[in-house]
Design an enzyme around this catalytic site. Structure first.
Site, PDB file in Angstrom:
ATOM      1  N   GLY A 195      29.335  20.173   1.853  1.00 58.44           N
ATOM      2  CA  GLY A 195      27.928  19.847   2.053  1.00 58.44           C
ATOM      3  C   GLY A 195      27.074  21.011   2.526  1.00 58.44           C
ATOM      4  N   GLY A 243      34.714  12.905   6.410  1.00 55.16           N
ATOM      5  CA  GLY A 243      33.677  11.903   6.615  1.00 55.16           C
ATOM      6  C   GLY A 243      33.966  10.580   5.920  1.00 55.16           C
ATOM      7  N   GLU A 259      17.611   2.658   4.467  1.00 58.40           N
ATOM      8  CA  GLU A 259      18.695   1.705   4.246  1.00 58.40           C
ATOM      9  C   GLU A 259      18.708   0.626   5.320  1.00 58.40           C
ATOM     10  OE1 GLU A 259      21.160   4.911   4.000  1.00 58.40           O
ATOM     11  OE2 GLU A 259      21.103   4.965   1.809  1.00 58.40           O
ATOM     12  N   VAL A 317      41.307  25.932  11.773  1.00 63.05           N
ATOM     13  CA  VAL A 317      41.137  27.328  11.365  1.00 63.05           C
ATOM     14  C   VAL A 317      40.115  27.998  12.283  1.00 63.05           C
ATOM     15  CG1 VAL A 317      40.309  28.837   9.510  1.00 63.05           C
ATOM     16  CG2 VAL A 317      41.808  26.890   8.978  1.00 63.05           C
ATOM     17  N   GLU A 332      43.800  20.792   8.003  1.00 62.07           N
ATOM     18  CA  GLU A 332      42.833  19.818   8.524  1.00 62.07           C
ATOM     19  C   GLU A 332      42.979  19.741  10.054  1.00 62.07           C
ATOM     20  OE1 GLU A 332      40.230  17.662   7.594  1.00 62.07           O
ATOM     21  OE2 GLU A 332      40.355  17.265   9.748  1.00 62.07           O
ATOM     22  N   HIS A 359      24.087  13.094   8.375  1.00 61.97           N
ATOM     23  CA  HIS A 359      24.040  13.809   7.096  1.00 61.97           C
ATOM     24  C   HIS A 359      23.729  15.295   7.258  1.00 61.97           C
ATOM     25  CE1 HIS A 359      22.720   9.755   5.066  1.00 61.97           C
ATOM     26  NE2 HIS A 359      23.978   9.733   5.458  1.00 61.97           N
ATOM     27  N   PHE A 370      27.375  11.957  -0.082  1.00 63.06           N
ATOM     28  CA  PHE A 370      28.741  12.310  -0.493  1.00 63.06           C
ATOM     29  C   PHE A 370      28.984  12.293  -1.996  1.00 63.06           C
ATOM     30  CE2 PHE A 370      30.164   7.804   0.738  1.00 63.06           C
ATOM     31  CZ  PHE A 370      30.578   7.402  -0.529  1.00 63.06           C
ATOM     32  N   ASN A 392      21.907   9.408   0.532  1.00 67.84           N
ATOM     33  CA  ASN A 392      23.153   9.765   1.224  1.00 67.84           C
ATOM     34  C   ASN A 392      23.931  10.775   0.379  1.00 67.84           C
ATOM     35  OD1 ASN A 392      22.251   6.966   1.229  1.00 67.84           O
ATOM     36  ND2 ASN A 392      23.541   6.789   3.017  1.00 67.84           N
TER      37      ASN A 392
HETATM   38  C1  LIG Z   1      28.969   7.579  10.646  1.00 66.19           C
HETATM   39  C2  LIG Z   1      28.682   8.227   9.316  1.00 66.19           C
HETATM   40  C3  LIG Z   1      28.219   7.455   8.257  1.00 66.19           C
HETATM   41  C4  LIG Z   1      27.942   8.049   7.026  1.00 66.19           C
HETATM   42  N1  LIG Z   1      27.605   7.257   5.961  1.00 66.19           N
HETATM   43  C5  LIG Z   1      27.467   7.815   4.733  1.00 66.19           C
HETATM   44  C6  LIG Z   1      27.266   7.016   3.579  1.00 66.19           C
HETATM   45  O1  LIG Z   1      27.254   5.773   3.655  1.00 66.19           O
HETATM   46  N2  LIG Z   1      27.103   7.644   2.374  1.00 66.19           N
HETATM   47  C7  LIG Z   1      27.149   9.007   2.246  1.00 66.19           C
HETATM   48  O2  LIG Z   1      26.976   9.532   1.140  1.00 66.19           O
HETATM   49  N3  LIG Z   1      27.367   9.786   3.340  1.00 66.19           N
HETATM   50  C8  LIG Z   1      27.566   9.223   4.552  1.00 66.19           C
HETATM   51  N4  LIG Z   1      27.857  10.015   5.630  1.00 66.19           N
HETATM   52  C9  LIG Z   1      27.924  11.466   5.426  1.00 66.19           C
HETATM   53  C10 LIG Z   1      29.185  11.915   4.681  1.00 66.19           C
HETATM   54  O3  LIG Z   1      30.333  11.351   5.252  1.00 66.19           O
HETATM   55  C11 LIG Z   1      29.243  13.446   4.706  1.00 66.19           C
HETATM   56  O4  LIG Z   1      28.079  13.940   4.068  1.00 66.19           O
HETATM   57  C12 LIG Z   1      30.470  13.996   4.015  1.00 66.19           C
HETATM   58  O5  LIG Z   1      31.648  13.536   4.628  1.00 66.19           O
HETATM   59  C13 LIG Z   1      30.457  15.510   4.020  1.00 66.19           C
HETATM   60  O6  LIG Z   1      31.483  15.956   3.171  1.00 66.19           O
HETATM   61  P1  LIG Z   1      32.041  17.437   3.313  1.00 66.19           P
HETATM   62  O7  LIG Z   1      33.084  17.627   2.275  1.00 66.19           O
HETATM   63  O8  LIG Z   1      30.896  18.370   3.345  1.00 66.19           O
HETATM   64  O9  LIG Z   1      32.694  17.519   4.784  1.00 66.19           O
HETATM   65  P2  LIG Z   1      33.469  16.476   5.682  1.00 66.19           P
HETATM   66  O10 LIG Z   1      33.682  15.193   4.994  1.00 66.19           O
HETATM   67  O11 LIG Z   1      32.807  16.488   7.012  1.00 66.19           O
HETATM   68  O12 LIG Z   1      34.914  17.142   5.815  1.00 66.19           O
HETATM   69  C14 LIG Z   1      35.146  18.326   6.540  1.00 66.19           C
HETATM   70  C15 LIG Z   1      36.564  18.278   7.089  1.00 66.19           C
HETATM   71  O13 LIG Z   1      36.908  19.568   7.587  1.00 66.19           O
HETATM   72  C16 LIG Z   1      37.585  19.437   8.818  1.00 66.19           C
HETATM   73  N5  LIG Z   1      37.340  20.684   9.558  1.00 66.19           N
HETATM   74  C17 LIG Z   1      36.181  21.123  10.081  1.00 66.19           C
HETATM   75  N6  LIG Z   1      36.335  22.337  10.651  1.00 66.19           N
HETATM   76  C18 LIG Z   1      37.632  22.666  10.468  1.00 66.19           C
HETATM   77  C19 LIG Z   1      38.408  23.810  10.841  1.00 66.19           C
HETATM   78  N7  LIG Z   1      37.855  24.857  11.485  1.00 66.19           N
HETATM   79  N8  LIG Z   1      39.725  23.819  10.528  1.00 66.19           N
HETATM   80  C20 LIG Z   1      40.298  22.767   9.865  1.00 66.19           C
HETATM   81  N9  LIG Z   1      39.605  21.664   9.491  1.00 66.19           N
HETATM   82  C21 LIG Z   1      38.282  21.630   9.782  1.00 66.19           C
HETATM   83  C22 LIG Z   1      36.970  18.214   9.451  1.00 66.19           C
HETATM   84  O14 LIG Z   1      37.814  17.643  10.430  1.00 66.19           O
HETATM   85  C23 LIG Z   1      36.737  17.311   8.252  1.00 66.19           C
HETATM   86  O15 LIG Z   1      37.845  16.472   8.003  1.00 66.19           O
HETATM   87  C24 LIG Z   1      28.118   9.445   6.873  1.00 66.19           C
HETATM   88  C25 LIG Z   1      28.571  10.209   7.932  1.00 66.19           C
HETATM   89  C26 LIG Z   1      28.861   9.620   9.143  1.00 66.19           C
HETATM   90  C27 LIG Z   1      29.364  10.479  10.270  1.00 66.19           C
END
Ligand SMILES: Cc1cc2nc3c(=O)[nH]c(=O)nc-3n(C[C@H](O)[C@H](O)[C@H](O)COP(=O)(O)OP(=O)(O)OC[C@H]3O[C@@H](n4cnc5c(N)ncnc54)[C@H](O)[C@@H]3O)c2cc1C
Length: 494
Positions: free
Chosen positions: A462, A104, A349, A239, A30, A434, A474, A472
């Site tokens: 995602g 996220g 929302e 990475v 991470e 998103h 997640f 939304n």
């Molecule tokens: C302010 C905000 C509010 C939101 N509110 C909502 C909500 O209420 N409901 C909802 O459903 N969604 C919400 N979202 C969106 C939701 O959080 C995301 O859709 C979700 O987190 C995406 O999940 P993921 O597993 O695709 O990636 P992420 O949760 O983005 O996780 C990816 C991880 O990989 C890590 N990473 C990236 N590149 C590298 C690399 N090269 N090497 C090592 N680590 C790396 C990042 O640091 C991160 O921790 C919100 C987002 C934000 C920013």
């Protein structure tokens, strides 16, 4: 090592839990921090009113979703630090993302919505919706700890006055509203309102993290995975490359970061299997770069394609003096205006504007059906990956949101605020919370997230969702990851 997961957000956390429970020694890498140690103020996270170095990922100045108030800039200098919220700037859009163990889930609003089945079937027609809705969505909701606000309490809680007044305005205009489930602990919030516990949702905490109340992945999937004894998590490691290793498996190269963002070491490890879970932007950037640099030459051309902003657009209304929103507003949204079944679908929302004083601002995050898509492209001159997306591509989202809020403004004799997203700018159309797509399921991967041409490489996050979901994302990212990892464990790791 048997399995390496890049990123600890939803896709990464699901993979970590299921692989480690299946007896596979698993390592998560991470790039962000662990977010488990209080700062000198006794809190792990800072609030939205006083952003400090914990707020933003490697910026010298905050870049708040609303950069203005009364047309005056509100961003402020902060020490450059590996903070929890990244505002990643591409030419046509600012993409907000969480950084740290939990991705996220550390910064989001916790809204946990299962999309309507008909729309899920429209966007991912080859995924068995029956299985998703009977097995994987319930599994995701249980794993995430999704719950609902007590409807009776909602009707009188002072911290939801803003939600009630905006809901009532929408109802008076003939729109339908709906309750939005959340992973926030509403019993804790009731105690916040009663002054019995340290406040979090009622203390303007959310986009830079919640110190209490929110069931982030760091309180659900990830500790359950660690409890197996088979999971290790390495933080502050980014990475940078993945390529086939000569003796089999994949070589994963990474940079160890200091908290100022400086690279303090470079490392490489060999893993039998690599799971890309770096988020829509992170995974797409890595894979597009690996393909362009010839390190993973057999990746399909669809890698990098199909990116969307989930039709996000933000807007605010200046409400009537007789419709105050309340000085203390819960940062956790619980009501949406549901106008999806119209010719300009819009799920808006009702968001807080939690600045601690009465503002009469009615704020909304609209999710719309925007057919436009962007693509990630490698720039061989700079060695970086950009996103080909123009702000003008968000016009269908603005039009859809207008079809709701023009009606409400007319009925209520109210106006749009034009002083929050820029000077004289009504629409927050150049930012998204998103990001979706870039490595779309069934196009850039097979039907379960396997990357064709490179056995042992998988996508879990995602980036699999084709650009828009209607709600939304997640819960869907989690449910799809549950579905895909179950298949992968049963067939590829048996
Ligand atoms: C302010 C905000 C509010 C939101 N509110 C909502 C909500 O209420 N409901 C909802 O459903 N969604 C919400 N979202 C969106 C939701 O959080 C995301 O859709 C979700 O987190 C995406 O999940 P993921 O597993 O695709 O990636 P992420 O949760 O983005 O996780 C990816 C991880 O990989 C890590 N990473 C990236 N590149 C590298 C690399 N090269 N090497 C090592 N680590 C790396 C990042 O640091 C991160 O921790 C919100 C987002 C934000 C920013």
């Amino acid at each position: 090592m048997p399995a390496l997961i890049i990123g600890s957000g939803y896709g990464g956390a699901v993979a970590a839990l299921r692989l480690s429970r299946a007896g596979v020694d698993t390592h998560v890498v991470e790039m962000g921090m662990a977010w488990d140690t209080p700062g000198i103020d006794g809190n792990v996270f800072c609030n939205m009113l006083l952003p400090d170095e914990r707020s933003y990922w490697l910026r010298n100045r905050t870049q708040q979703p609303f950069g203005y108030l009364l047309n005056l800039p509100v961003d402020r200098p902060i020490p450059r630090h590996t903070g929890v919220l990244d505002s990643e700037n591409f030419a046509g859009v600012r993409v907000y993302q969480g950084r740290g163990v939990g991705g996220g889930s550390l910064v989001n609003g916790g809204m946990a919505i299962v999309p309507r089945r008909s729309y899920f079937e429209e966007i991912l027609p080859f995924v068995d919706a029956g299985e998703m809705y009977s097995t994987y969505y319930p599994r995701a909701n249980a794993g995430l700890g999704v719950g609902n606000v007590d409807p009776a309490w909602l009707e009188h809680a002072e911290c939801y006055r803003y939600a009630r007044t905006s809901r009532d305005a929408a109802l008076r205009s003939g729109f339908t509203t709906t309750a939005v489930p959340n992973v926030y602990d509403f019993d804790y919030m009731k105690k916040e309102q009663a002054g019995q516990v340290p406040p979090s949702a009622l203390a303007s905490e959310v986009i830079y993290g919640n110190n209490h109340g929110k069931k982030s992945l760091a309180r659900t999937y990830l500790p359950a995975a660690v409890a197996t004894g088979r999971l290790t998590i390495t933080t502050l490691h980014k990475v940078t490359a993945v390529s086939p290793a000569p003796g089999g498996g994949y070589r994963v190269e990474m940079e160890q970061l200091g908290t100022s963002g400086a690279v303090v070491a470079t490392k490489r490890v060999i893993a039998d299997r690599v799971f890309f879970a770096a988020g829509s932007v992170g995974t797409s950037k890595l894979l597009v770069a690996m393909k362009a640099r010839g390190l993973l030459p057999d990746l399909p051309d669809a890698v990098g394609e199909g990116w969307g902003n989930n039709g996000n657009v933000m807007v605010a209304r200046a409400d009537n003096l007789w419709a105050p929103k309340g000085p203390v507003q819960s940062t956790i949204p619980v009501i949406a205006i549901d106008n999806w079944d119209s010719s300009t679908p819009c799920f808006a929302e009702i968001a807080p504007f939690p600045v601690g004083v009465e503002t009469w601002i009615g704020l909304y995050l609209a999710i719309t059906k925007n057919p436009n898509r962007g693509r990630f492209e490698f720039d061989s001159g700079t060695g970086t990956v950009g996103l080909d997306w123009r702000t003008a591509q968000n016009q269908p989202s603005v039009d859809a949101a207008r079809s709701v809020f023009d009606v409400i403004n007319q009925r209520e004799h109210t106006t749009y605020r034009s002083d929050l997203f820029g000077v004289g700018k009504v629409w927050g159309d150049d930012l998204t919370y998103h990001p979706l797509g870039g490595c779309v399921l069934g196009q850039a991967t097979d039907g379960y997230g396997r990357l064709p041409g490179h056995p042992g490489l998988y996508v879990m996050d995602g980036s699999l969702i084709p650009g828009g979901l209607g709600v939304n994302p997640f819960v869907t990212i989690t449910a799809l990851a549950e579905r895909n990892i179950e298949k992968i464990i049963a067939t590829d790791l048996a």
